[in-house]
Design an enzyme around this catalytic site. Structure first.
Site, short mmCIF file in Angstrom:
data_model
loop_
_atom_site.label_atom_id
_atom_site.label_comp_id
_atom_site.label_asym_id
_atom_site.label_seq_id
_atom_site.Cartn_x
_atom_site.Cartn_y
_atom_site.Cartn_z
N HIS A 1 37.86 43.04 41.58
CA HIS A 1 39.34 43.09 41.53
C HIS A 1 39.82 44.54 41.65
CE1 HIS A 1 43.39 42.36 39.96
NE2 HIS A 1 43.16 41.09 39.84
N GLU B 1 41.31 42.63 46.70
CA GLU B 1 40.23 42.09 45.86
C GLU B 1 39.21 41.35 46.73
OE1 GLU B 1 42.38 39.78 42.95
OE2 GLU B 1 44.00 41.24 43.08
#
Ligand code: TA6
Length: 292
Positions: A169, A268
């Protein structure tokens, strides 16, 4: 593994978290053992390659806002995952933490290699919870002056097939989100998480003028352009999430200054939605990301 014999790595304690501080002649970095979370990476002469909230907290049980949180063995809200993923969680869906179990688990440093060019770290965690089948994960991080490479390796240690979703992320700094573009997704379909997960098609470069939260079909390099700066992300996954909270969601986010939305974007590297990973007993998978 202790760091006493390391040349470039030192243990740091910040609030409630143990962090590995890396000071190499060519770069510096910090890595939290909780969640195996790379917090920052800065080659000599460069600005930071990762965004880290100025309001970050370093508390046990919650992810630090910024760097590269590891979302595993599911991504996002478990209830929004395919049934093939949801079925493995032995709690009830509403008790499942956002972005899985790994972010708040304690990982161990299991290998360290360092030389005049780079530092390679391997962290591992096992048996995260009785609420999920027995699995193990390893995160390999390579730090170099000219690149940052992460490999998230998963292994199914249970006697049954397991399907996971996951993400690296990555929070990236930008000068002003309103002038940022993301290339490499032109013409690709995406799921709009802000419009009832409807499927849409990307027209041209990705630009930002409102809260953005999309799961793209992706292949090939992605290029973030922010003013004079650019960053290239190459991964082996077929899905990528692009997220900026914009003004209103920023008010609701923890560890997040109300105007921080202007200075960050998340790109991400995921295996999410249509791109989840099914593992037979004993099978392994590697999610890979290279930033340059
Ligand atoms: O990846 C995008 C996202 O799922 C957003 O919807 C937002 O929730 C973000 O992750 C951050 O999640 P967190 O749990 O770290 O606040």
């Amino acid at each position: 593994m202790n760091l006493q014999r390391s040349t470039f790595c030192r243990p740091i304690r910040r609030q409630q978290l143990d962090i590995i501080g890396i000071q190499h002649p060519l770069f510096s970095a910090e890595l939290a053992l909780q969640g195996a979370q790379l917090l920052n990476f800065q080659p000599q002469g460069d600005p930071p390659w990762l965004w880290l909230s100025e309001q970050a907290d370093y508390l046990q049980g919650s992810s630090v806002r910024g760097g590269i949180p590891v979302c595993w063995p599911w991504f996002g809200d478990l209830r929004r995952n395919p049934q093939a993923v949801q079925q493995h969680f032995q709690g009830n869906g509403s008790s499942a933490p956002a972005h899985g179990l790994a972010r708040t688990a304690l990982w161990q440093l299991s290998a360290l290699k360092e030389d005049v060019h780079q530092v390679d770290l391997t962290l591992a965690t096992q048996q995260l919870s009785r609420l999920w089948p027995t699995m193990s994960a390893q995160l390999h991080i390579t730090l170099r002056r000219d690149r940052l490479v992460l490999r998230l390796n998963s292994r199914n240690d249970s006697p049954n097939p397991v399907t996971i979703s996951q993400a690296l992320h990555t929070y990236l700094p930008v000068e002003d989100i309103r002038t940022v573009t993301v290339g490499g997704l032109q013409g690709n379909t995406y799921i709009d998480a802000l419009d009832d997960w409807q499927s849409r098609q990307q027209q041209g470069l990705v630009r930002f003028s409102a809260e953005t939260d999309r799961i793209y079909h992706s292949q090939g390099p992605l290029r973030l352009q922010s003013g004079q700066h650019s960053r290239t992300l190459v991964s082996n996954s077929a899905s990528t999430v692009v997220w900026n909270p914009w003004i209103n969601k920023s008010q609701r986010l923890s560890q997040f200054h109300p105007d921080a939305w202007q200075r960050m974007v998340c790109i991400e590297t995921t295996n999410a939605a249509f791109d989840c990973v099914a593992l037979q007993p004993g099978q392994q998978h590697s999610l890979q990301l290279q930033l340059t």
